[in-house]
Design a protein around this motif. Structure first.
Motif, PDB file in Angstrom:
ATOM      1  N   ALA A   1      -4.968   1.279   5.406  1.00 32.32           N
ATOM      2  CA  ALA A   1      -5.561   2.603   5.186  1.00 32.32           C
ATOM      3  C   ALA A   1      -5.371   3.047   3.740  1.00 32.32           C
ATOM      4  CB  ALA A   1      -4.935   3.614   6.149  1.00 32.32           C
ATOM      5  N   LEU A   2      -4.178   2.796   3.182  1.00 30.70           N
ATOM      6  CA  LEU A   2      -3.918   3.190   1.797  1.00 30.70           C
ATOM      7  C   LEU A   2      -4.773   2.376   0.828  1.00 30.70           C
ATOM      8  CD1 LEU A   2      -2.399   4.606  -0.471  1.00 30.70           C
ATOM      9  CD2 LEU A   2      -0.571   2.905  -0.220  1.00 30.70           C
ATOM     10  N   LEU A   3      -4.800   1.065   0.995  1.00 32.10           N
ATOM     11  CA  LEU A   3      -5.544   0.228   0.057  1.00 32.10           C
ATOM     12  C   LEU A   3      -7.044   0.503   0.146  1.00 32.10           C
ATOM     13  CD1 LEU A   3      -5.544  -1.857  -2.111  1.00 32.10           C
ATOM     14  CD2 LEU A   3      -5.395  -3.657  -0.372  1.00 32.10           C
ATOM     15  N   SER A   4      -7.534   0.754   1.356  1.00 36.70           N
ATOM     16  CA  SER A   4      -8.948   1.071   1.515  1.00 36.70           C
ATOM     17  C   SER A   4      -9.305   2.364   0.779  1.00 36.70           C
ATOM     18  CB  SER A   4      -9.296   1.180   2.999  1.00 36.70           C
ATOM     19  OG  SER A   4     -10.675   1.447   3.169  1.00 36.70           O
ATOM     20  N   ALA A   5      -8.407   3.344   0.823  1.00 33.67           N
ATOM     21  CA  ALA A   5      -8.648   4.593   0.101  1.00 33.67           C
ATOM     22  C   ALA A   5      -8.657   4.359  -1.407  1.00 33.67           C
ATOM     23  CB  ALA A   5      -7.585   5.622   0.473  1.00 33.67           C
ATOM     24  N   LEU A   6      -7.836   3.431  -1.864  1.00 35.40           N
ATOM     25  CA  LEU A   6      -7.723   3.170  -3.299  1.00 35.40           C
ATOM     26  C   LEU A   6      -8.887   2.362  -3.844  1.00 35.40           C
ATOM     27  CD1 LEU A   6      -3.901   2.336  -3.564  1.00 35.40           C
ATOM     28  CD2 LEU A   6      -5.059   4.352  -4.493  1.00 35.40           C
ATOM     29  N   VAL A   7      -9.404   1.400  -3.082  1.00 37.23           N
ATOM     30  CA  VAL A   7     -10.408   0.492  -3.646  1.00 37.23           C
ATOM     31  C   VAL A   7     -11.769   0.567  -2.968  1.00 37.23           C
ATOM     32  CG1 VAL A   7      -8.593  -1.111  -4.362  1.00 37.23           C
ATOM     33  CG2 VAL A   7      -9.766  -1.496  -2.187  1.00 37.23           C
ATOM     34  N   ALA A   8     -11.852   1.243  -1.827  1.00 36.09           N
ATOM     35  CA  ALA A   8     -13.128   1.291  -1.104  1.00 36.09           C
ATOM     36  C   ALA A   8     -13.636   2.713  -0.883  1.00 36.09           C
ATOM     37  CB  ALA A   8     -13.001   0.573   0.241  1.00 36.09           C
ATOM     38  N   GLY A   9     -12.903   3.698  -1.372  1.00 41.53           N
ATOM     39  CA  GLY A   9     -13.364   5.077  -1.287  1.00 41.53           C
ATOM     40  C   GLY A   9     -13.306   5.702   0.088  1.00 41.53           C
ATOM     41  N   THR A  10     -12.512   5.139   1.006  1.00 43.89           N
ATOM     42  CA  THR A  10     -12.361   5.746   2.327  1.00 43.89           C
ATOM     43  C   THR A  10     -11.438   6.963   2.226  1.00 43.89           C
ATOM     44  OG1 THR A  10     -10.562   4.211   2.828  1.00 43.89           O
ATOM     45  CG2 THR A  10     -12.780   3.585   3.537  1.00 43.89           C
ATOM     46  N   PRO A  11     -11.378   7.816   3.260  1.00 43.06           N
ATOM     47  CA  PRO A  11     -10.564   9.032   3.176  1.00 43.06           C
ATOM     48  C   PRO A  11      -9.094   8.748   2.881  1.00 43.06           C
ATOM     49  CG  PRO A  11     -12.063   9.148   5.042  1.00 43.06           C
ATOM     50  CD  PRO A  11     -12.174   7.761   4.504  1.00 43.06           C
ATOM     51  N   VAL A  12      -8.472   9.661   2.163  1.00 40.11           N
ATOM     52  CA  VAL A  12      -7.051   9.548   1.831  1.00 40.11           C
ATOM     53  C   VAL A  12      -6.222   9.708   3.094  1.00 40.11           C
ATOM     54  CG1 VAL A  12      -5.140  10.628   0.572  1.00 40.11           C
ATOM     55  CG2 VAL A  12      -7.400  10.413  -0.505  1.00 40.11           C
ATOM     56  N   PRO A  13      -5.327   8.767   3.390  1.00 37.36           N
ATOM     57  CA  PRO A  13      -4.486   8.900   4.594  1.00 37.36           C
ATOM     58  C   PRO A  13      -3.635  10.171   4.531  1.00 37.36           C
ATOM     59  CG  PRO A  13      -4.345   6.674   3.699  1.00 37.36           C
ATOM     60  CD  PRO A  13      -5.063   7.501   2.685  1.00 37.36           C
ATOM     61  N   GLU A  14      -3.344  10.698   5.689  1.00 39.56           N
ATOM     62  CA  GLU A  14      -2.586  11.942   5.778  1.00 39.56           C
ATOM     63  C   GLU A  14      -1.203  11.783   5.129  1.00 39.56           C
ATOM     64  OE1 GLU A  14      -1.000  15.110   9.210  1.00 39.56           O
ATOM     65  OE2 GLU A  14      -2.207  13.361   9.749  1.00 39.56           O
ATOM     66  N   GLY A  15      -0.815  12.801   4.380  1.00 43.46           N
ATOM     67  CA  GLY A  15       0.510  12.830   3.781  1.00 43.46           C
ATOM     68  C   GLY A  15       0.573  12.354   2.353  1.00 43.46           C
ATOM     69  N   PHE A  16      -0.480  11.693   1.859  1.00 46.45           N
ATOM     70  CA  PHE A  16      -0.481  11.216   0.479  1.00 46.45           C
ATOM     71  C   PHE A  16      -1.016  12.292  -0.466  1.00 46.45           C
ATOM     72  CE2 PHE A  16      -0.295   7.080   2.573  1.00 46.45           C
ATOM     73  CZ  PHE A  16       0.572   6.382   1.759  1.00 46.45           C
ATOM     74  N   ASP A  17      -0.567  12.252  -1.691  1.00 49.22           N
ATOM     75  CA  ASP A  17      -1.022  13.169  -2.728  1.00 49.22           C
ATOM     76  C   ASP A  17      -2.392  12.701  -3.222  1.00 49.22           C
ATOM     77  OD1 ASP A  17      -1.491  14.185  -5.439  1.00 49.22           O
ATOM     78  OD2 ASP A  17       0.556  14.962  -5.343  1.00 49.22           O
ATOM     79  N   ARG A  18      -3.425  13.517  -2.975  1.00 45.99           N
ATOM     80  CA  ARG A  18      -4.785  13.115  -3.341  1.00 45.99           C
ATOM     81  C   ARG A  18      -4.944  12.901  -4.849  1.00 45.99           C
ATOM     82  NH1 ARG A  18      -8.814  13.866   0.418  1.00 45.99           N
ATOM     83  NH2 ARG A  18      -8.116  14.747   2.415  1.00 45.99           N
ATOM     84  N   GLY A  19      -4.309  13.784  -5.637  1.00 41.10           N
ATOM     85  CA  GLY A  19      -4.410  13.651  -7.079  1.00 41.10           C
ATOM     86  C   GLY A  19      -3.817  12.348  -7.570  1.00 41.10           C
ATOM     87  N   ARG A  20      -2.623  12.011  -7.060  1.00 44.88           N
ATOM     88  CA  ARG A  20      -1.978  10.779  -7.481  1.00 44.88           C
ATOM     89  C   ARG A  20      -2.753   9.544  -7.007  1.00 44.88           C
ATOM     90  NH1 ARG A  20       3.284  11.003  -9.533  1.00 44.88           N
ATOM     91  NH2 ARG A  20       3.171  12.714 -11.035  1.00 44.88           N
ATOM     92  N   LEU A  21      -3.336   9.618  -5.807  1.00 42.65           N
ATOM     93  CA  LEU A  21      -4.146   8.495  -5.344  1.00 42.65           C
ATOM     94  C   LEU A  21      -5.368   8.301  -6.231  1.00 42.65           C
ATOM     95  CD1 LEU A  21      -2.389   8.090  -2.843  1.00 42.65           C
ATOM     96  CD2 LEU A  21      -4.485   7.866  -1.506  1.00 42.65           C
ATOM     97  N   GLY A  22      -5.921   9.405  -6.741  1.00 39.26           N
ATOM     98  CA  GLY A  22      -7.044   9.289  -7.664  1.00 39.26           C
ATOM     99  C   GLY A  22      -6.637   8.606  -8.955  1.00 39.26           C
ATOM    100  N   VAL A  23      -5.458   8.974  -9.478  1.00 38.77           N
ATOM    101  CA  VAL A  23      -4.948   8.322 -10.686  1.00 38.77           C
ATOM    102  C   VAL A  23      -4.730   6.834 -10.433  1.00 38.77           C
ATOM    103  CG1 VAL A  23      -3.013   8.214 -12.312  1.00 38.77           C
ATOM    104  CG2 VAL A  23      -3.879  10.431 -11.562  1.00 38.77           C
ATOM    105  N   GLN A  24      -4.137   6.503  -9.271  1.00 42.99           N
ATOM    106  CA  GLN A  24      -3.876   5.106  -8.939  1.00 42.99           C
ATOM    107  C   GLN A  24      -5.178   4.324  -8.778  1.00 42.99           C
ATOM    108  OE1 GLN A  24      -0.475   3.164  -7.915  1.00 42.99           O
ATOM    109  NE2 GLN A  24      -2.101   2.156  -9.062  1.00 42.99           N
ATOM    110  N   ALA A  25      -6.177   4.940  -8.133  1.00 44.16           N
ATOM    111  CA  ALA A  25      -7.458   4.256  -7.936  1.00 44.16           C
ATOM    112  C   ALA A  25      -8.124   3.946  -9.272  1.00 44.16           C
ATOM    113  CB  ALA A  25      -8.379   5.111  -7.068  1.00 44.16           C
ATOM    114  N   ARG A  26      -8.104   4.904 -10.195  1.00 42.42           N
ATOM    115  CA  ARG A  26      -8.698   4.675 -11.514  1.00 42.42           C
ATOM    116  C   ARG A  26      -7.921   3.607 -12.283  1.00 42.42           C
ATOM    117  NH1 ARG A  26      -9.315  10.238 -10.863  1.00 42.42           N
ATOM    118  NH2 ARG A  26      -7.423  10.732 -12.041  1.00 42.42           N
TER     119      ARG A  26
END
Length: 453
Positions: free
Chosen positions: A328-353
């Motif tokens: 679920a985490l990796l899919s959100a980072l590389v495939a644009g699926t929804p951010v899993p509950e409990g994760f910081d959306r801003g930080r996941l955006g930084v990590q994805a970029r």
């Protein structure tokens, strides 16, 4: 646990600085990325270093010991082969996951192209311990595992980093590669106290230490390995060295290489830091007792032997739970699926970029013709492609898939550039093992016909 071999002061060997490394005074050992070495065709520079008595340690980046799946036998065999070819006293890898999905989740397999953090939970620890034991049995020399830098934190973690590493060592006997630059990164990005981590981890298990540089942007520290070592990292090294004399310390630099004199000055600063810290090394009786201070130093789940049977009893459930979370985490980072509950959306955006940028950089290295053909259009085109096309087959496959994507979309618009890109793709996308699925074979054949036109 037997005492780790004394290594001394070293530097990360990279082809770009191979000649400079050979000429540097006082280099006792080097570390080389295992996946970049071919045992039958080792670089002449490494062979010359070996002839001079310089130790070479292979450092793996793709095993994924922290992933939900068991380590692949082929990857373990490749790592073992490199250790034997180099006559290495040990091999090293990371406490990280690099791929997710697949059979455990009944979902497509995804690759991160980067080291991602493992949740510090009992499930993840059980899986990691079993994976480490599998690797230890397959390797001809001792294994040391490295703490990684992270931009993100998992929700619901049950242990600190020090406690997690303490229990890992306690249950498996594995050695540690402590990266003090990563401790600094996690201090900035996850508010984790490096001194507290050093208090808790078993310093006697340290095989060697990494030192590297990075930079801070918008409150986020990026572990770039492309910038000078900052004072904060040297301070953490001094803190560690005041507790125990590390068997080896190594300077890492992966790109943006300065002149050899600057690298030698950084090595000199590391040596000075170690010399000053040695005067403050505590005796074993004064050393912190680890996270279980005041208790008997027993493994979290019984004796090491009992830990093996415990892991066998929980492995299936633990692996499935870990697999679902990592997918679920990796899919959100590389495939644009929804951010899993409990994760910081801003930080996941930084990590994805960050993942997309690194992916573009590595593809540009393994397929250097692409940025040459596409010029300034390469990077924006690749980043646009990466948003909707997760990597699933390594960087070389990614380069071919990107070129195919561009051509099928009618890009580049310039006819001559498109002709050069098509010629490059056709030359490198030759025969491959046929898929077991008729629809996949038909799709591939159709694409090749279209692209030949």
């Amino acid at each position: 646990m037997t005492q780790s071999r004394r290594l001394g002061t070293g530097i990360g060997w990279r082809p770009e600085i191979a000649e400079a490394v050979e000429r540097m005074p006082g280099i006792d050992w080097v570390e080389a990325v295992a996946e970049n070495l071919c045992p039958g065709h080792l670089p002449e520079s490494l062979l010359r270093l070996r002839e001079r008595g310089v130790t070479v340690v292979p450092h793996g980046v793709s095993l994924g010991l922290g992933g939900a799946d068991r380590p692949e036998e082929s990857r373990l065999a490749a790592l073992a082969e490199r250790a034997e070819a180099l006559g290495s006293p040990l091999v090293t890898e990371h406490i990280a996951f690099v791929r997710a999905g697949g059979a455990l989740t009944a979902s497509p397999s995804l690759e991160a192209g980067h080291l991602l953090p493992v949740p510090r939970t009992r499930d993840a620890l059980d899986v990691l311990c079993e994976n480490v034991r599998i690797a230890q049995e397959a390797l001809p020399v001792p294994l040391a595992v490295e703490n990684i830098a992270a931009l993100i934190s998992w929700p619901g973690e049950e242990m600190t980093e020090g406690q997690f590493l303490y229990d890992l060592v306690d249950r498996t006997g594995v050695r540690l590669l402590i990266d003090v630059a990563n401790l600094h990164t996690n201090h900035v990005n996850r508010a984790e106290d490096p001194s507290k981590a050093l208090d808790e981890l078993p310093v006697e298990a340290i095989a060697y230490v990494h030192v590297a540089g990075g930079f801070e942007r918008d409150g986020v520290w990026h572990d770039s390995h492309a910038h000078p070592v900052p004072r904060q990292v040297l301070d953490i090294l001094a803190d560690l060295a005041s507790r125990v004399i590390p068997p080896g310390v190594l300077l890492e630099r992966d790109e943006n290489f300065p002149d050899p004199g600057e690298l030698e000055r950084e090595l000199g600063a590391i040596r000075v830091t170690l010399t000053k810290a040695r005067a403050r090394v505590v005796t074993p009786s004064e050393a912190p007792a680890g996270p279980h201070s005041g208790e008997a130093a027993a493994p979290a789940s019984g004796t090491p032997g009992a830990a093996g049977s415990h892991a066998a009893g929980v492995a299936v459930g633990a692996r499935q739970r870990l697999a679902l979370g990592q997918a679920a985490l990796l899919s959100a980072l590389v495939a644009g699926t929804p951010v899993p509950e409990g994760f910081d959306r801003g930080r996941l955006g930084v990590q994805a970029r960050s993942l997309a940028a690194k992916r573009a950089d590595v593809v540009a290295k393994v397929a250097a013709e692409l940025p040459e053909i596409l010029g300034d259009a390469y990077r924006p085109a690749f980043l646009a492609y990466a948003q909707g096309h997760p990597m699933s087959g390594g960087y070389r496959r990614d380069a071919l898939d990107f070129a195919e994507y561009m051509l099928l979309a009618g890009h580049p618009e310039d006819a001559e550039t498109r002709r050069r890109l098509r010629a490059w793709w056709l030359e490198r996308s030759g025969p491959t093992p046929p898929s077991q699925r008729p629809t996949a074979r038909l799709a591939r054949a159709t694409r090749r016909v279209l692209l030949r036109r």
